[in-house]
Design an enzyme around this catalytic site. Structure first.
Site, PDB file in Angstrom:
ATOM      1  N   HIS A   1      24.019 -43.884-131.155  1.00 31.17           N
ATOM      2  CA  HIS A   1      24.170 -43.953-132.642  1.00 31.17           C
ATOM      3  C   HIS A   1      24.886 -42.680-132.944  1.00 31.17           C
ATOM      4  O   HIS A   1      24.318 -41.618-132.946  1.00 31.17           O
ATOM      5  CB  HIS A   1      22.828 -43.723-132.874  1.00 31.17           C
ATOM      6  CG  HIS A   1      21.728 -44.966-132.692  1.00 31.17           C
ATOM      7  ND1 HIS A   1      21.299 -46.029-133.572  1.00 31.17           N
ATOM      8  CD2 HIS A   1      21.354 -45.216-131.404  1.00 31.17           C
ATOM      9  CE1 HIS A   1      20.589 -46.691-132.900  1.00 31.17           C
ATOM     10  NE2 HIS A   1      20.508 -46.351-131.651  1.00 31.17           N
TER      11      HIS A   1
ATOM     12  N   HIS B   1      16.707 -41.879-132.525  1.00 35.51           N
ATOM     13  CA  HIS B   1      17.789 -42.433-132.288  1.00 35.51           C
ATOM     14  C   HIS B   1      18.879 -41.694-132.495  1.00 35.51           C
ATOM     15  O   HIS B   1      20.069 -41.798-131.809  1.00 35.51           O
ATOM     16  CB  HIS B   1      18.002 -43.939-132.790  1.00 35.51           C
ATOM     17  CG  HIS B   1      17.982 -43.912-134.401  1.00 35.51           C
ATOM     18  ND1 HIS B   1      16.958 -43.572-135.060  1.00 35.51           N
ATOM     19  CD2 HIS B   1      19.138 -43.633-135.271  1.00 35.51           C
ATOM     20  CE1 HIS B   1      17.314 -43.704-136.522  1.00 35.51           C
ATOM     21  NE2 HIS B   1      18.601 -43.552-136.459  1.00 35.51           N
TER      22      HIS B   1
ATOM     23  N   GLY C   1      11.436 -41.659-130.856  1.00 34.35           N
ATOM     24  CA  GLY C   1      12.396 -43.092-130.729  1.00 34.35           C
ATOM     25  C   GLY C   1      11.711 -44.221-131.484  1.00 34.35           C
ATOM     26  O   GLY C   1      12.307 -44.842-132.334  1.00 34.35           O
TER      27      GLY C   1
ATOM     28  N   LEU D   1       9.926 -45.290-134.218  1.00 37.25           N
ATOM     29  CA  LEU D   1      10.163 -44.576-135.516  1.00 37.25           C
ATOM     30  C   LEU D   1       8.577 -44.219-136.419  1.00 37.25           C
ATOM     31  O   LEU D   1       7.852 -45.095-136.376  1.00 37.25           O
ATOM     32  CB  LEU D   1      11.052 -45.408-136.544  1.00 37.25           C
ATOM     33  CG  LEU D   1      12.477 -45.368-136.186  1.00 37.25           C
ATOM     34  CD1 LEU D   1      13.230 -46.600-136.909  1.00 37.25           C
ATOM     35  CD2 LEU D   1      13.274 -44.113-136.693  1.00 37.25           C
TER      36      LEU D   1
ATOM     37  N   ASN E   1      20.078 -41.738-146.522  1.00 40.30           N
ATOM     38  CA  ASN E   1      21.515 -42.301-146.207  1.00 40.30           C
ATOM     39  C   ASN E   1      21.441 -43.737-146.771  1.00 40.30           C
ATOM     40  O   ASN E   1      22.847 -44.246-146.574  1.00 40.30           O
ATOM     41  CB  ASN E   1      22.088 -41.960-144.949  1.00 40.30           C
ATOM     42  CG  ASN E   1      21.276 -42.892-143.923  1.00 40.30           C
ATOM     43  OD1 ASN E   1      20.685 -43.748-144.028  1.00 40.30           O
ATOM     44  ND2 ASN E   1      21.536 -42.528-142.682  1.00 40.30           N
TER      45      ASN E   1
ATOM     46  N   HIS F   1      25.758 -47.244-137.423  1.00 44.44           N
ATOM     47  CA  HIS F   1      24.430 -46.830-136.905  1.00 44.44           C
ATOM     48  C   HIS F   1      24.415 -47.020-135.492  1.00 44.44           C
ATOM     49  O   HIS F   1      24.070 -46.222-134.848  1.00 44.44           O
ATOM     50  CB  HIS F   1      23.407 -47.967-137.515  1.00 44.44           C
ATOM     51  CG  HIS F   1      22.250 -47.718-137.039  1.00 44.44           C
ATOM     52  ND1 HIS F   1      21.336 -46.656-137.357  1.00 44.44           N
ATOM     53  CD2 HIS F   1      21.228 -48.405-136.041  1.00 44.44           C
ATOM     54  CE1 HIS F   1      20.135 -46.916-136.656  1.00 44.44           C
ATOM     55  NE2 HIS F   1      20.221 -48.024-135.934  1.00 44.44           N
TER      56      HIS F   1
ATOM     57  N   GLU G   1      -6.165 -45.328-138.064  1.00 44.65           N
ATOM     58  CA  GLU G   1      -6.230 -44.979-136.683  1.00 44.65           C
ATOM     59  C   GLU G   1      -4.904 -44.728-135.920  1.00 44.65           C
ATOM     60  O   GLU G   1      -4.619 -43.920-135.224  1.00 44.65           O
ATOM     61  CB  GLU G   1      -6.373 -46.533-136.005  1.00 44.65           C
ATOM     62  CG  GLU G   1      -8.056 -46.862-136.289  1.00 44.65           C
ATOM     63  CD  GLU G   1      -8.108 -47.685-137.803  1.00 44.65           C
ATOM     64  OE1 GLU G   1      -7.122 -47.515-138.493  1.00 44.65           O
ATOM     65  OE2 GLU G   1      -9.349 -47.818-138.131  1.00 44.65           O
TER      66      GLU G   1
ATOM     67  N   HIS H   1     -14.274 -58.163-134.589  1.00 41.59           N
ATOM     68  CA  HIS H   1     -14.575 -56.594-134.246  1.00 41.59           C
ATOM     69  C   HIS H   1     -14.975 -56.810-132.658  1.00 41.59           C
ATOM     70  O   HIS H   1     -15.152 -55.599-132.157  1.00 41.59           O
ATOM     71  CB  HIS H   1     -15.676 -56.078-134.816  1.00 41.59           C
ATOM     72  CG  HIS H   1     -15.716 -55.825-136.208  1.00 41.59           C
ATOM     73  ND1 HIS H   1     -14.620 -56.658-137.208  1.00 41.59           N
ATOM     74  CD2 HIS H   1     -15.665 -54.623-136.991  1.00 41.59           C
ATOM     75  CE1 HIS H   1     -14.618 -55.869-138.373  1.00 41.59           C
ATOM     76  NE2 HIS H   1     -15.199 -54.757-138.115  1.00 41.59           N
TER      77      HIS H   1
ATOM     78  N   ARG I   1     -22.027 -50.184-127.859  1.00 44.34           N
ATOM     79  CA  ARG I   1     -22.746 -50.156-128.889  1.00 44.34           C
ATOM     80  C   ARG I   1     -24.419 -50.096-128.775  1.00 44.34           C
ATOM     81  O   ARG I   1     -25.192 -49.658-129.054  1.00 44.34           O
ATOM     82  CB  ARG I   1     -22.348 -51.149-130.017  1.00 44.34           C
ATOM     83  CG  ARG I   1     -23.650 -51.234-131.202  1.00 44.34           C
ATOM     84  CD  ARG I   1     -23.140 -52.481-132.227  1.00 44.34           C
ATOM     85  NE  ARG I   1     -23.891 -52.258-133.386  1.00 44.34           N
ATOM     86  CZ  ARG I   1     -24.850 -53.023-133.835  1.00 44.34           C
ATOM     87  NH1 ARG I   1     -24.956 -54.282-133.640  1.00 44.34           N
ATOM     88  NH2 ARG I   1     -25.657 -52.902-135.029  1.00 44.34           N
TER      89      ARG I   1
HETATM   90  C1  LIG Z   1       9.122 -48.545-134.553  1.00 43.51           C
HETATM   91  C2  LIG Z   1      10.621 -48.866-134.307  1.00 43.51           C
HETATM   92  N1  LIG Z   1      10.967 -49.915-134.928  1.00 43.51           N
HETATM   93  C3  LIG Z   1      12.309 -50.330-134.759  1.00 43.51           C
HETATM   94  C4  LIG Z   1      13.021 -49.412-134.051  1.00 43.51           C
HETATM   95  C5  LIG Z   1      14.662 -49.788-133.836  1.00 43.51           C
HETATM   96  N2  LIG Z   1      15.589 -48.950-134.714  1.00 43.51           N
HETATM   97  C6  LIG Z   1      16.266 -47.828-134.422  1.00 43.51           C
HETATM   98  S1  LIG Z   1      17.108 -47.230-135.477  1.00 43.51           S
HETATM   99  C7  LIG Z   1      16.590 -48.216-136.765  1.00 43.51           C
HETATM  100  C8  LIG Z   1      16.923 -48.287-137.948  1.00 43.51           C
HETATM  101  C9  LIG Z   1      16.899 -47.019-138.658  1.00 43.51           C
HETATM  102  O1  LIG Z   1      17.347 -46.811-139.809  1.00 43.51           O
HETATM  103  P1  LIG Z   1      17.294 -45.268-140.402  1.00 43.51           P
HETATM  104  O2  LIG Z   1      15.851 -44.839-139.904  1.00 43.51           O
HETATM  105  O3  LIG Z   1      17.663 -45.322-141.842  1.00 43.51           O
HETATM  106  O4  LIG Z   1      18.261 -44.661-139.591  1.00 43.51           O
HETATM  107  P2  LIG Z   1      19.923 -44.535-139.961  1.00 43.51           P
HETATM  108  O5  LIG Z   1      20.420 -45.792-139.796  1.00 43.51           O
HETATM  109  O6  LIG Z   1      19.929 -43.842-141.215  1.00 43.51           O
HETATM  110  O7  LIG Z   1      20.228 -43.756-138.464  1.00 43.51           O
HETATM  111  C10 LIG Z   1      15.814 -49.474-135.994  1.00 43.51           C
HETATM  112  C11 LIG Z   1      15.267 -50.701-136.725  1.00 43.51           C
HETATM  113  C12 LIG Z   1      12.702 -48.278-133.528  1.00 43.51           C
HETATM  114  N3  LIG Z   1      13.437 -47.277-132.999  1.00 43.51           N
HETATM  115  N4  LIG Z   1      11.301 -47.922-133.821  1.00 43.51           N
END
Ligand SMILES: Cc1ncc(C[n+]2csc(CCOP(=O)(O)OP(=O)(O)O)c2C)c(N)n1
Length: 673
Positions: free
Chosen positions: A35, A75, A123, A125, A194, A270, A419, A481, A528
């Site tokens: 990226h 990323h 990684g 997110l 961004n 990206h 959680e 549950h 339980r």
């Molecule tokens: C939980 C999760 N879902 C999906 C992804 C795949 N993924 C990586 S970057 C991204 C998009 C990110 O957009 P943004 O956070 O705005 O980053 P930018 O494009 O600005 O670098 C996705 C969907 C991931 N890394 N983690």
């Protein structure tokens, strides 16, 4: 004269920023993967943090009072690797050139412990932000525990870059709400606004007012309209630094793929390389030489070298403080040194309660609660709580204050009904190496926190999960549950140790294992319902539980024809079933197997002493999904479990309807024989 110097500084700043940018671009280009967009946009922010504000010493990435940097948008890893290289963390140029390659120190997403200076693995997110909240909690806890008048031993800050994706993820809501509630002012988050995520512009799916959202959480919120306006950035960072009451969010407007004539501001920047022509066009647009690639002009080293000198001095001053602290507060210092050395307090195990077969039947969650309460005073690094189920999970340590904004010395945590956030926060606490955190909820809701469990396992963090209500036998709450497939799902995670104790005795032994297990998470599956305390475990669990499985009973008269292997609440059933089979002349061995992972780690010799290869008729009994049990029962074995969802009914009816009776088990054994 003054103006010339200012211009020179600006030139150096810009050179260093562009160096970061194009190292990242060249890394992605050479790997043909990665990226480039986020590093191009975020470089000025990262540069200012790393060279002017962060208190860190690249010579010693383990300095306990270093500021933490978390790249939640993992990323953008090329940005972090460029920074680590320039800052002097010992990440050589060859590693930048091996970005994303087999065996390199520069994997696709930053991995803690693999690469010096990477504070946490990011990684997925949202997780980095959650870890950062945990780090900020650990900072408060540690400051409350160790700082003394005139000795601010721990006062580090946690700097985070988070992207749109981080803030879209549900976990970010949980942890940011918690951080605001706990007033974690050491936490400074920079939101890379961004307007672009992977699929395109964020307005496809994301339109809330992020500033108002964080204000509502109780954060201090600032914004900067252009990340390239270094003076404005400086002012915002300084304001964040000065904030001592609340966590801070700075929304920073950046442009993804900044400088790229055809890709800037779009999702094309990206997730893939710019491409050779666009790289050249981007370098030209930003006034950067197109050759050589991986260029680091001398000037780019200047601010990083200066920061490194400052860092050395900061740590040296801190070392002097620590020496004085050791003299003035020897007991506190000994505790501090011991924890950092990865040692447990001498004799803590003596505080483990002993349960006896004559005692009243007890739920293993209750036994766990007694264990936690007994060991906590002797294990000061143990802290934890539950996701609003403390009374069910029995995670509360009585007589100990709660961890609150006003009292960060408290060791009982209220994570709220969060959680996922709890799991992510626990990882951040564990990363401090000063605390052993635990968190509780129902086993079924381990599903709600699976991502951070997986990351704890990947990072080899000592986190303890106290899961209760571990099967259909929780009763009337019904199938929503009742855990069925959760044990199999947890056992599928590498480096996670799952322990399902048969009774109070095995629970105490399980805790002995969990506290001693320093390099990976442990998940308890607790009941339980009350379970009898077994004579057999009282005698054998001390040796047996750490080995994962052990022989509880053997037929009195000659070698067994069949082995019953059971876990948790089904161990007592296995013993009863063996008795019933004995009355019918069938000789059965009973094995308690509280932990597959611990058993799998034993020598083959030990494994075969418990499950002799010659005895191929084996029946595993566990009130859960059969998935994976063939590993232990073999192709001639059978499984007595559950392969549907549970049902809402009283315990005794569930036992009957699902066939967890000695009659049903012995019928199955006879069918097998
Ligand atoms: C939980 C999760 N879902 C999906 C992804 C795949 N993924 C990586 S970057 C991204 C998009 C990110 O957009 P943004 O956070 O705005 O980053 P930018 O494009 O600005 O670098 C996705 C969907 C991931 N890394 N983690």
């Amino acid at each position: 004269m003054g103006e010339t110097r200012e211009n020179e500084t600006q030139d150096v700043d810009l050179t260093a920023i562009n160096t970061i940018r194009f190292l990242a671009v060249d890394m992605v280009e050479k790997a043909n993967s990665g990226h480039p967009g986020a590093p191009l946009g975020q470089a000025p922010l990262a540069y200012l943090l790393w060279t002017r504000h962060m208190r860190h010493n690249p010579d010693d990435p383990d300095w306990p009072n270093r500021d933490r940097f978390v790249l939640s948008c993992g990323h953008a890893s090329a940005l972090l690797y460029a920074l680590l290289h320039l800052a002097g963390y010992g990440l050589p140029m060859e590693e930048l050139q091996r970005f994303r390659q087999w065996g390199s120190k520069t994997p696709g997403h930053p991995e803690h412990e693999l690469t010096r200076g990477v504070e946490t693995t990011t990684g997925p997110l949202g997780q980095g932000l959650g870890n950062a909240v945990g780090m900020a909690i650990a900072e408060r806890l540690s400051a409350a525990r160790f700082n003394r008048d005139g000795f601010p031993l721990l006062d580090y800050r946690i700097w985070v870059i988070a992207s749109d994706g981080d803030l879209m993820e549900g976990v970010s809501h949980e942890v940011s709400s918690l951080a605001g509630h706990l007033r974690l002012s050491q936490l400074k988050v920079f939101y890379d606004d961004n307007h672009v995520s992977l699929d395109g512009p964020t307005d496809l799916s994301f339109s809330e007012d992020v500033e108002k959202r964080f204000q509502a959480y109780g954060w201090r919120v600032l914004h900067v309209d252009d990340v390239n306006d270094l003076a404005a950035m400086e002012a915002a960072i300084a304001a964040a630094e000065a904030e001592t009451e609340r966590p801070t969010l700075v929304r920073v407007r950046t442009v993804i793929g900044y400088g790229s004539p055809n890709k800037a501001g779009t999702s094309k920047a990206h997730g893939s390389p710019l491409g050779p022509e666009e790289v050249i066009a981007t370098k030209k647009a930003l006034g950067w030489p197109t050759e050589p690639t991986f260029l680091v002009p001398d000037a780019a080293h200047v601010p990083f070298d200066a920061a490194r000198e400052r860092g050395r001095k900061l740590e040296a001053d801190w070392e002097a403080l620590l020496r004085a602290y050791r003299a003035a507060h020897p007991e506190d210092a000994a505790d501090f040194d011991r924890r950092l050395a990865g040692k447990l307090p001498d004799g803590w195990e003596a505080s483990l309660p002993s349960f006896k077969p004559g005692d009243k039947p007890m739920a293993t969650r209750a036994a766990s609660g007694q264990v936690i309460n007994a060991i906590a005073p002797h294990l000061p690094e143990l802290v934890g709580g539950a996701a609003d189920l403390a009374s069910s999970n029995e995670t509360l340590v009585k007589g100990v204050p709660n961890f609150t904004a006003a009292n960060p010395a408290g060791h009982n945590f209220y994570f709220g009904v969060r959680e996922h956030g709890m799991g992510s926060t626990l990882n951040g606490i564990a990363l401090s190496r000063l605390w052993i955190p635990y968190g509780g909820t129902f086993l079924i809701f381990s599903d709600y926190m699976r991502p951070p469990i997986r990351l704890a396992a990947l990072m080899k963090l000592q986190v303890i999960y106290v899961y209760t209500h571990d099967s259909i036998f929780l009763g009337e709450d019904g199938p929503t549950h009742q855990a069925v497939e959760q044990l199999a799902a947890l056992r599928a995670i590498p480096n996670l140790t799952v322990i399902r104790p048969a009774d109070a005795v095995e629970t105490a032994e399980g805790w002995r294992v969990a506290v001693g297990h320093r390099h990976g998470p442990v998940a308890f599956a607790l009941t339980r319902q009350a379970l009898p305390i077994l004579a057999e475990t009282a005698e054998k669990a001390r040796e047996g539980v750490p080995r994962g499985a052990y022989v509880l009973s053997d037929p009195a008269d000659g070698p067994p024809q069949v082995i019953l292997i059971a876990t948790g609440s089904e161990v007592a059933l296995a013993l009863e079933s063996a008795k019933k089979l004995a009355e019918e002349g069938i000789k059965a061995r009973v094995v308690s197997m509280p932990s597959w992972e611990l058993f799998a780690a034993q020598t083959r010799e030990y494994q075969e002493s418990v499950l002799p290869p010659g005895i191929r008729k084996r029946v595993a009994i566990e009130a859960a999904s059969p998935m994976g049990w063939h590993k232990w029962v073999g192709s001639e074995g059978d499984f007595h479990g559950i392969d549907r969802f549970g049902a809402s009914a009283p315990l005794k009816d569930l036992i009957r309807e699902f066939g967890f009776t000695p009659e049903k088990v012995s019928e199955r054994v006879k069918r097998l024989l």
